[in-house]
Scaffold this active site. Structure first.
Site, short mmCIF file in Angstrom:
data_model
loop_
_atom_site.label_atom_id
_atom_site.label_comp_id
_atom_site.label_asym_id
_atom_site.label_seq_id
_atom_site.Cartn_x
_atom_site.Cartn_y
_atom_site.Cartn_z
N HIS A 77 -45.73 -80.41 18.40
CA HIS A 77 -46.30 -79.07 18.23
C HIS A 77 -46.06 -78.62 16.80
O HIS A 77 -44.99 -78.86 16.24
CB HIS A 77 -45.62 -78.08 19.19
CG HIS A 77 -45.90 -78.36 20.63
ND1 HIS A 77 -45.09 -79.17 21.39
CD2 HIS A 77 -46.91 -77.97 21.43
CE1 HIS A 77 -45.59 -79.25 22.61
NE2 HIS A 77 -46.69 -78.52 22.66
N TYR B 112 -32.58 -73.93 18.45
CA TYR B 112 -32.46 -74.94 19.50
C TYR B 112 -31.15 -74.73 20.25
O TYR B 112 -30.11 -74.47 19.63
CB TYR B 112 -32.58 -76.34 18.91
CG TYR B 112 -33.96 -76.57 18.34
CD1 TYR B 112 -35.01 -76.97 19.14
CD2 TYR B 112 -34.22 -76.31 16.99
CE1 TYR B 112 -36.28 -77.13 18.63
CE2 TYR B 112 -35.50 -76.48 16.47
CZ TYR B 112 -36.52 -76.88 17.29
OH TYR B 112 -37.78 -77.03 16.78
N TYR C 277 -42.46 -87.77 22.21
CA TYR C 277 -42.58 -86.40 21.73
C TYR C 277 -41.64 -86.20 20.54
O TYR C 277 -40.44 -86.43 20.66
CB TYR C 277 -42.23 -85.41 22.85
CG TYR C 277 -42.28 -83.97 22.41
CD1 TYR C 277 -43.44 -83.43 21.88
CD2 TYR C 277 -41.17 -83.15 22.53
CE1 TYR C 277 -43.50 -82.11 21.47
CE2 TYR C 277 -41.21 -81.83 22.12
CZ TYR C 277 -42.39 -81.31 21.59
OH TYR C 277 -42.43 -80.01 21.18
N TYR D 280 -49.29 -84.81 8.94
CA TYR D 280 -49.50 -85.63 10.14
C TYR D 280 -50.91 -86.22 10.19
O TYR D 280 -51.09 -87.36 10.63
CB TYR D 280 -49.20 -84.82 11.41
CG TYR D 280 -47.71 -84.57 11.57
CD1 TYR D 280 -46.84 -85.59 11.93
CD2 TYR D 280 -47.16 -83.32 11.31
CE1 TYR D 280 -45.49 -85.38 12.05
CE2 TYR D 280 -45.80 -83.08 11.44
CZ TYR D 280 -44.97 -84.12 11.81
OH TYR D 280 -43.63 -83.92 11.92
#
Length: 168
Positions: free
Chosen positions: A112, A31, A73, A124
């Site tokens: 994602h 990141y 998100y 999830y």
């Protein structure tokens, strides 16, 4: 290692480097600095997870207003491998879902997941997320490069509302 105190804490300029190091260990992608700068601005949408006062996980989210929807998100949600299956991921995800519930104005929450990450997909799905799309070549420099979009919806679609109104 089943007994211990799990807490969520704020991400600040004083501990952002711990988040950066955690992400380097937990995730196969890197990141950039903008990610970490943005995380400092989102308040309750980013939390570090502590197990007995040691940083072992984190969740980072942002509000997304694409596709004429207000969505949350989940950019990252992860935990160091030795601390998995202790309910820490559940605690982080429940924090996110509680924010969505209290806000009341999110259409859905999504993220994602690499298509071969069966553990994450099952995790999830246990919270009501569904695979809604497959994105080819989503990831750069990792294999497989494809990702699933997992989503949990909160609002009824316009079509569902129309059908409900017709039946009245």
């Amino acid at each position: 290692m089943t007994r211990g105190r799990t807490e969520l804490g704020d991400i600040t300029t004083h501990n952002i480097k711990q988040l950066k190091r955690l992400n380097q260990v937990v995730f196969p992608v890197t990141y950039n600095d903008k990610f970490y700068k943005d995380v400092l601005e989102v308040g309750e949408l980013a939390k570090l997870a502590y197990f007995n006062d040691i940083v072992i996980g984190a969740v980072c989210c942002r509000v997304d207003t694409s596709e004429n929807q207000r969505r949350l998100y989940i950019m990252t949600l992860g935990c160091l491998a030795p601390y998995r299956r202790l309910g820490i991921g559940t605690k982080m995800l429940e924090h996110v879902l509680k924010i969505c519930d209290q806000d009341g104005n999110f259409d859905n929450v999504f993220l994602h997941v690499q298509i071969n990450n069966d553990g994450a997909i099952k995790f999830y799905e246990n919270f009501g997320f569904e695979i809604v799309e497959e994105k080819k070549n989503y990831y750069k420099r990792i294999e497989p490069a494809d990702a699933y979009v997992l989503q949990k919806s909160f609002r009824k679609t316009d079509r569902t509302l129309d059908n409900a109104e017709i039946k009245q």
